[in-house]
Design a protein around this motif. Structure first.
Motif, PDB file in Angstrom:
ATOM      1  N   GLU A  35      17.961 -54.953  80.768  1.00  0.00           N
ATOM      2  CA  GLU A  35      17.126 -55.118  81.956  1.00  0.00           C
ATOM      3  C   GLU A  35      17.505 -54.099  83.021  1.00  0.00           C
ATOM      4  N   ALA A  36      18.831 -53.955  83.214  1.00  0.00           N
ATOM      5  CA  ALA A  36      19.307 -52.987  84.201  1.00  0.00           C
ATOM      6  C   ALA A  36      18.906 -51.576  83.802  1.00  0.00           C
ATOM      7  N   ALA A  37      18.912 -51.318  82.485  1.00  0.00           N
ATOM      8  CA  ALA A  37      18.552 -49.981  82.024  1.00  0.00           C
ATOM      9  C   ALA A  37      17.109 -49.666  82.400  1.00  0.00           C
ATOM     10  N   ARG A  38      16.226 -50.673  82.239  1.00  0.00           N
ATOM     11  CA  ARG A  38      14.828 -50.434  82.625  1.00  0.00           C
ATOM     12  C   ARG A  38      14.727 -50.177  84.118  1.00  0.00           C
ATOM     13  N   MET A  39      15.600 -50.836  84.881  1.00  0.00           N
ATOM     14  CA  MET A  39      15.601 -50.651  86.319  1.00  0.00           C
ATOM     15  C   MET A  39      16.036 -49.223  86.678  1.00  0.00           C
ATOM     16  N   PHE A  40      17.003 -48.710  85.932  1.00  0.00           N
ATOM     17  CA  PHE A  40      17.541 -47.385  86.232  1.00  0.00           C
ATOM     18  C   PHE A  40      16.652 -46.261  85.708  1.00  0.00           C
ATOM     19  N   ALA A  41      15.756 -46.595  84.766  1.00  0.00           N
ATOM     20  CA  ALA A  41      15.044 -45.553  84.018  1.00  0.00           C
ATOM     21  C   ALA A  41      14.373 -44.507  84.905  1.00  0.00           C
ATOM     22  N   PRO A  42      13.617 -44.909  85.948  1.00  0.00           N
ATOM     23  CA  PRO A  42      12.929 -43.874  86.734  1.00  0.00           C
ATOM     24  C   PRO A  42      13.888 -42.836  87.309  1.00  0.00           C
ATOM     25  N   ILE A  66      10.422 -36.066  71.573  1.00  0.00           N
ATOM     26  CA  ILE A  66      10.854 -36.584  72.881  1.00  0.00           C
ATOM     27  C   ILE A  66       9.721 -36.467  73.893  1.00  0.00           C
ATOM     28  N   LEU A  67       9.106 -35.304  73.926  1.00  0.00           N
ATOM     29  CA  LEU A  67       8.033 -35.106  74.907  1.00  0.00           C
ATOM     30  C   LEU A  67       6.842 -36.010  74.595  1.00  0.00           C
ATOM     31  N   ALA A  68       6.553 -36.164  73.314  1.00  0.00           N
ATOM     32  CA  ALA A  68       5.441 -37.043  72.940  1.00  0.00           C
ATOM     33  C   ALA A  68       5.726 -38.470  73.378  1.00  0.00           C
ATOM     34  N   GLY A  69       6.999 -38.876  73.194  1.00  0.00           N
ATOM     35  CA  GLY A  69       7.372 -40.221  73.607  1.00  0.00           C
ATOM     36  C   GLY A  69       7.292 -40.379  75.114  1.00  0.00           C
ATOM     37  N   ALA A  70       7.828 -39.401  75.821  1.00  0.00           N
ATOM     38  CA  ALA A  70       7.858 -39.483  77.277  1.00  0.00           C
ATOM     39  C   ALA A  70       6.445 -39.453  77.851  1.00  0.00           C
ATOM     40  N   TYR A  71       5.559 -38.719  77.182  1.00  0.00           N
ATOM     41  CA  TYR A  71       4.191 -38.563  77.680  1.00  0.00           C
ATOM     42  C   TYR A  71       3.471 -39.910  77.747  1.00  0.00           C
ATOM     43  N   GLN A  72       3.846 -40.812  76.853  1.00  0.00           N
ATOM     44  CA  GLN A  72       3.161 -42.106  76.827  1.00  0.00           C
ATOM     45  C   GLN A  72       3.428 -42.930  78.082  1.00  0.00           C
ATOM     46  N   VAL A  73       4.543 -42.681  78.722  1.00  0.00           N
ATOM     47  CA  VAL A  73       4.863 -43.497  79.895  1.00  0.00           C
ATOM     48  C   VAL A  73       4.933 -42.716  81.200  1.00  0.00           C
ATOM     49  N   HIS A  74       5.405 -41.495  81.138  1.00  0.00           N
ATOM     50  CA  HIS A  74       5.578 -40.716  82.370  1.00  0.00           C
ATOM     51  C   HIS A  74       4.880 -39.380  82.201  1.00  0.00           C
TER      52      HIS A  74
END
Lengths: 509, 481
Positions: A273-280, A402-410
Motif C-alpha cells: 500500500e505504501a509503495a502505491r503511495m510512493f509511486a508518483p 518498460i515504456l509500454a508498461g509505464a504508458y498504460q498508467v503515466h
C-alpha cells in the motif's frame, strides 16, 4: 545443500586464492566456473515450472539455525527470478576474473585481489538468495567490504576518496534499512507473538499506513542510494571511474541490480500500500534521472565517466518500470536488469582494455583506434548499439516493455522517458565516434584484443544477442514473481494482509 | 558473620588477592620477569576456573551479589586481563626499569574490577573502585622515565581522585535522604514508591557525574585522550576495557535499583549518550594519532552502551553485555597491536603514535594489518565482525523500547565513526612513500597466538553469534537483594 555450496565454493575459493597467490587466477576461474555450472544445472533442471512443487514456490530452499533466540535463520532460497540473477552474477563474475588476467594494476597482491573478487561475487549472490531479512542485510553490507578494498587498493588515482565516499553513502543508507527491518520485526512480533526475521513469515504483517510508509522509506533509501537514483548518485562517478576493471563491472552491472532486486523482492511485497503511495514520486525521480543522467553522460570528457553516467541514466528506466506497477513493466525491468548488466560490463571492459593500453581514458586524446584494434572496435560497437537500444539486442526489448508498461498508467512520464532513448543514442554514439572513428592521434601498433579478452567479449556478445532474440526463456522463469508483483499492485487496501498467499493463487493456474 | 557456604562465590577475589601477595614474595625472592608473568597468567586462569564453582546466584552479606551478570562480566574481565598480561610481557621485557611489579599491580587492578562488578553496596563499590584506581595510577605512569606516561599518570590521579570525591559526596547525600547505602535497600525503597526529595536528586546527579568521569562520558571525558596516549599500550588496553566495563556494570546495577526519579534519570542519560556518541566520534575524526583516535572512539562506544542502558530491560542488558564482549575483543586487539609494533627506546618502549607511521603495514606484515583492519571494521560495526552483531543488538534494544531519537543519533554518529575507521584501514593498505621498517619482535609466538585467538573470536561472534547470545540469555540476569 546446493545453495550453501554455491556460496561456500566462492568463499573457500577466495581464501585459497589468497593463500596460493601464484595460482589465484586459476583458482578463481575454477571456483566461479564450478558455481556457474551448478547454478545453470539447477536452472535447466527446472525449465518450465511456473511455480515449483514446493509450497512456497522455491526451486531450492535451505534453512539452518543461526541465531534462534532472535528468530534469525540462515534461510537461503531461490525462485526463477533469484536464480536468473545468481547465474548472471556468476557469469559476469567469471568474465571479471578473466578480464583482470592481463590487467597490470592487479599484478600486485594478485591473491588478495582474487580473494576480494570472489568474496564480492559471493556477497552479491548471497543477496539474491537470502530469504531472511537479517541475512539479507548481512550480505548487503558484506558486499561493500570487498568492493571497498578493490577500489582502495587497486583503483585509480583518487581511489582513497572514491572508496570512502562509496562506503559511507551505501553504509549510511543501509543502516536506515536495518532500522526498518528491526521495526518490522518488532511490530510483527508484537502483533503475533512470533519474533522472526524470516521473509515468508513477515510477508503477512499488517501495518498502519504511516508506519508502513516510514518503514518503506527506510528500505527505499538504501535501495535508491545503491541503484543509484537521482538525488543520491553523487558517489557514482567517483566509485565507477576509480574501480579496477573487474570491480566496476560487478559494481555497475550487479550491485546496482541488487537494489532493484531488493525493491521487487522485499520493498513492494512487504509494503504494497505504501509503495502505491510512493509511486508518483518515484516515477518523477526515475524520469528526471533518465534525462539528467543522459545529459551528464553527454557532457563527460572521460570515457569511464561517460559510461558511468549512462548507467545512471539506464537505472532510471528500472525505477520507472518498478513503480509503474504493470505486468509488462515488471517483465521489462527484470530483462533490463539482465541486459544492462551485460551491456554495461561490456562497455566497462572496453574502457578497461583501453586503459591498459593507453594508461588513461580521456576521450579527447583518443580517436581513430579502429585502425589499430578493429576487433575491439567491433565488440565496442555491439555494446554501444545495445546501450542505445538497437532492436535484436537485449536492452531494446527490455526498455520497450518498460515504456509500454509505464504508458498504460503515466502517459506523460512515459513520453518524457522515451526522450531518454533518443538521448542515449547521442551519447552512446559519441563513444564510438570519439574512440574508434576519426583520425588517429597516436600510433598504437598491434594493440588489438588478446585471445582471452576476445573470449570475454565473445561471451558477452553471445549473451546479449541471445537475450535480444529469446527473451522468452527469461520471462518464463520470472513469470511467477511478475504475477505475484502484479497482485501486489492491484490488491485492495483491505486485502493487504493477504499478499503472502499470492504464491498459492498462482500455483492454481 | 562467617558463612562458609558463601566462600566459593568469592573465590576469584580470594585467588587474586592471594596471588598478589605471593607475587610480591616471589619478586622478593628473585627478580624474574618470566616467572612473575607466568605466575600472573596462572592466577588469572585459576580465578577463571573458580568461576565455574559458583552455583546459582548468591548475595554475600548485602555487600556483594554474585549473580549471572556479575559472573559473566567477571569472566570477561579475567580473560581480558589474561590477554593484557600476554601483551605486557614482550612490551616490558626490553625495558630497563623494574618491570616485575607491573604484574602485581595488574593482579590488584583486576581484583578491584572483578569485585566492582559484583558490588551491591556503596562501600564495597567504593573499596573496589579505589583498589582499581590506585593500581591504575601506577600502571599508567609505569615507564617512569617517559614524561608522557608520568604526565598521564598524574592527570589520571587528579581526575580520578576528584571524581571519587564527587561520588562519595553523592553517596553521602543519598544516605542523608534515604538512610540506605546498599542497592537492595534502595530497591526496596523505590519499590514502595518513595518520593525523591531534593538531596536525593542532587546526590544522584553527583553520582552520575562521578561515574561519568570513570566511564569518560561527555562532558566528563577530557582526561581520556591524554591518558590513553601517555600510558603504555597494555595499560591503555586495561583502562579502555576492564576499567570501563566494570564501572558500567555497577552503573547498571545502581540505576536498576534506583527506580525513583526514573524518567528524569533516563532523560539525563539520553542526553549524555547523544553527546558522547556525537562528540566522541566527531573529535576522533580530527585525530592524527592512533591512540587518541581510539580514546575518542571509546567515548563514542560508551555512548552506544548507554543507548542500551537507556533502552533498559532484559533486551537492553543482553545487548549491552554482548556489546561489551565485542568491544573488549576489538580494543584488546587494537592496543595489543600497537604495543606489539612498539620498539625499545631510551625511556622505555617507543610506540608508533601517528597514523602515518602505520602506512603500508599490509605490505610488510599482512596478518597484523588484516587483523587491525578487521578490528577497525568491528569498531565501525561492519558485518563479519563481532562489532556488527553488537551494534545490531543495541539497535534492536533501542527500537524495541522505541528510543527513536537515540537510534537515529546512533546511526548518524556511527557513519561519522566509519569515516575515520576506514581512514585507518586505507592507511594500512596504501603504499608507503618512505620505507618504514617494522622490527620483528622476539616474542612473536605467544603474542601471535593471542592475536589469532582474538581474530577467531572476532569473526566467530560476527558470523555465528547464536551460541554467545544463547549463553548471555541464559546466564545474564540481575539479582536484586
Amino acid at each position: 545443500m546446493i545453495l550453501t555450496w554455491l556460496l561456500l565454493i566462492l568463499l573457500i575459493g577466495g581464501v585459497l586464492a589468497w593463500l596460493f597467490a601464484a595460482w589465484s587466477r586459476w583458482i578463481a576461474t575454477l571456483a566461479v566456473l564450478l558455481d556457474l555450472v551448478l547454478a545453470l544445472q539447477l536452472w535447466l533442471a527446472h525449465p518450465l515450472i511456473s511455480v515449483a512443487n514446493s509450497p512456497a514456490g522455491w526451486i531450492a530452499e535451505e534453512q539452518y539455525r543461526w541465531i534462534p533466540l532472535l528468530g534469525a535463520s540462515l534461510h537461503l532460497a531461490v525462485d526463477g527470478f533469484s536464480l536468473v540473477m545468481v547465474i548472471l552474477t556468476l557469469f559476469v563474475g567469471l568474465l571479471c576474473v578473466w578480464i583482470s588476467w592481463h590487467d597490470p594494476s592487479t599484478r600486485e597482491k594478485t591473491g588478495f585481489f582474487h580473494f576480494h573478487l570472489l568474496w564480492l561475487i559471493a556477497g552479491i549472490a548471497g543477496v539474491f538468495m537470502a530469504m531472511d531479512l537479517l541475512l539479507f542485510y548481512f550480505f548487503w553490507e558484506l558486499m561493500l567490504i570487498p568492493m571497498f578494498f578493490l577500489i582502495s587498493i587497486w583503483g585509480g588515482e583518487t581511489r582513497r576518496k572514491a572508496s570512502l565516499k562509496f562506503f559511507l553513502f551505501t553504509q549510511f543508507s543501509g543502516l536506515f534499512m536495518l532500522i526498518a527491518i528491526l521495526a518490522l520485526y518488532i511490530f510483527h512480533g508484537q502483533q503475533t507473538g512470533q519474533y522472526s526475521f524470516d521473509y515468508p513469515v513477515l510477508l503477512g504483517t499488517s501495518l498502519s499506513r504511516p508506519v508502513a510508509g516510514w518503514l518503506l522509506a527506510g528500505f527505499l533509501l538504501a535501495f535508491l542510494v545503491k541503484l543509484p537514483a537521482l538525488p543520491f548518485h553523487s558517489w557514482l562517478p567517483d566509485a565507477y571511474t576509480q574501480s579496477p576493471t573487474g570491480g566496476v563491472a560487478l559494481l555497475a552491472g550487479l550491485m546496482s541490480k541488487t537494489a532493484a532486486y531488493g525493491m521487487l523482492r522485499f520493498a513492494l511485497p512487504l509494503f504494497p500500500e505504501a509503495a502505491r503511495m510512493f509511486a508518483p514520486v518515484m516515477i518523477v525521480l526515475a524520469v528526471a534521472g533518465i534525462l539528467y543522467g543522459a545529459k551528464l553522460a553527454y557532457a563527460q570528457t572521460d570515457l569511464k565517466r561517460l559510461i558511468a553516467f549512462s548507467s545512471f541514466s539506464h537505472m532510471g528506466f528500472i525505477l520507472l518500470g518498478i513503480f509503474s506497477m504493470q505486468e509488462l513493466a515488471y517483465q521489462g525491468v527484470i530483462l533490463e536488469m539482465v541486459a544492462h548488466a551485460i551491456s554495461i560490463s561490456g562497455l566497462f571492459f572496453v574502457a578497461g582494455m583501453l586503459r591498459v593500453r593507453l594508461g588513461h581514458t580521456r576521450l579527447d586524446e583518443m580517436g581513430g583506434f579502429w585502425e589499430y584494434m578493429p576487433r575491439m572496435g567491433g565488440a565496442a560497437m555491439v555494446f554501444v548499439m545495445a546501450s542505445l537500444g538497437l532492436p535484436g539486442l537485449g536492452n531494446f526489448i527490455a526498455e520497450f516493455l518498460i515504456l509500454a508498461g509505464a504508458y498504460q498508467v503515466h502517459v506523460v512520464w512515459a513520453v518524457l522517458a522515451s526522450l531518454g532513448l533518443i538521448a542515449s543514442m547521442i551519447y552512446s554514439l559519441v563513444i564510438l565516434q570519439k574512440v574508434f572513428h576519426g583520425k588517429s592521434k597516436q600510433s598504437l601498433g598491434k594493440a588489438d584484443m588478446k585471445p582471452l579478452e576476445a573470449l570475454v567479449m565473445a561471451c558477452l556478445i553471445l549473451a546479449i544477442v541471445w537475450i535480444g532474440i529469446f527473451p522468452q526463456r527469461i520471462v518464463r522463469s520470472v513469470q511467477p514473481v511478475v504475477q505475484q508483483l502484479k497482485q501486489v499492485a492491484q490488491v485492495s487496501p483491505s486485502d493487504a494482509g493477504q499478499i503472502g498467499l499470492g504464491h498459492d493463487k498462482i500455483s492454481l493456474k | 558473620m562467617w558463612h562458609q557456604h558463601l566462600l566459593p562465590a568469592l573465590f576469584p577475589q580470594i585467588i587474586l588477592t592471594g596471588a598478589a601477595v605471593v607475587g610480591i614474595l616471589l619478586i622478593a625472592l628473585k627478580r624474574s620477569h618470566a616467572v612473575i608473568s607466568l605466575f600472573t597468567l596462572l592466577a588469572f586462569i585459576l580465578a577463571l576456573a573458580s568461576l565455574g564453582k559458583i552455583y546459582g546466584a548468591t548475595s554475600v552479606d548485602g555487600l556483594f551479589v554474585v549473580d549471572g551478570l556479575g559472573i559473566f562480566v567477571e569472566g570477561l574481565i579475567l580473560i581480558a586481563a589474561f590477554f593484557i598480561t600476554i601483551f605486557s610481557y614482550p612490551y616490558f621485557s626490553q625495558a630497563a626499569v623494574e618491570r616485575e611489579e607491573y604484574h602485581v599491580l595488574l593482579l590488584l587492578a583486576t581484583l578491584g574490577a572483578t569485585s566492582m562488578v559484583i558490588s551491591n553496596h556503596f562501600i564495597s563499590f567504593f573499596l573496589s573502585l579505589e583498589i582499581l584506581s590506585v593500581s591504575l595510577y601506577t600502571l599508567i605512569a609505569y615507564p617512569k622515565k617517559a614524561t608522557a606516561s608520568v604526565e598521564a599518570g598524574v592527570k589520571y590521579l587528579m581526575l580520578a581522585a576528584v571524581s571519587s570525591a564527587i561520588l562519595v559526596f553523592g553517596f553521602g547525600l543519598i544516605y542523608v535522604e534515604t538512610g540506605q547505602l546498599s542497592l537492595s535497600g534502595l530497591n526496596t525503597l523505590s519499590a514502595s514508591g518513595g518520593e525523591g526529595g531534593l538531596w536525593l536528586t542532587v546526590g544522584i546527579g553527583l553520582v552520575i557525574a562521578g561515574l561519568g568521569f570513570k566511564l569518560a562520558l561527555v562532558p566528563f571525558h577530557l582526561w581520556t585522550p591524554d591518558v590513553y596516549a601517555g600510558a603504555p599500550a597494555p595499560t591503555s588496553a586495561f583502562v579502555a576495557t576492564v576499567s570501563k566495563g566494570s564501572v558500567f556494570v555497577f552503573l547498571w546495577r545502581l540505576f536498576d535499583s534506583v527506580g525513583i526519579l526514573h524518567q528524569a534519570i533516563l532523560v539525563i542519560f539520553a542526553v549524555i549518550a547523544i553527546a558522547s556518541m556525537l562528540i566522541g566520534n566527531w573529535l576522533a575524526l580530527l585525530q592524527q594519532q592512533i591512540k587518541r583516535l581510539l580514546a575518542y572512539s571509546s567515548i563514542a562506544h560508551l555512548g552506544y552502551l548507554i543507548v542500551a542502558f537507556v533502552a533498559s530491560g532484559e533486551t537492553g542488558l543482553h545487548a549491552a553485555v554482548f556489546y561489551l564482549v565485542a568491544y573488549f575483543i576489538s580494543m584488546l586487539g587494537a592496543f595489543g597491536i600497537i604495543g606489539y609494533l612498539s620498539e625499545p627506546g631510551e625511556n622505555g618502549q617507543q610506540e608508533r603514535l601517528s597514523l602515518a607511521s602505520y602506512t603500508g603495514l599490509f605490505w610488510q606484515k599482512p596478518g597484523l594489518a588484516v587483523l587491525l583492519s578487521l578490528i577497525m571494521l568491528s569498531l565501525a560495526g561492519i558485518p563479519l565482525t563481532a562489532g556488527f552483531m553488537g551494534k545490531f543488538y543495541i539497535l534492536l534494544s533501542g527500537v524495541y523500547s522505541t528510543q527513536w531519537l537515540l537510534v537515529i543519533v546512533l546511526i548518524l554518529s556511527s557513519v561519522i565513526g566509519l569515516f575515520y575507521y576506514l581512514r585507518v584501514v586505507i592507511q594500512l593498505f596504501s603504499k608507503p612513500q618512505a620505507h618504514i621498517t617494522y622490527l620483528a619482535s622476539p616474542y612473536a609466538v605467544s603474542t601471535g597466538l593471542a592475536f589469532l585467538i582474538l581474530f577467531i573470536l572476532l569473526i566467530w561472534f560476527g558470523v555465528a553469534p547464536g551460541r554467545l547470545i544463547d549463553q548471555i540469555e541464559q546466564m545474564v540476569h540481575v539479582l536484586k537483594g
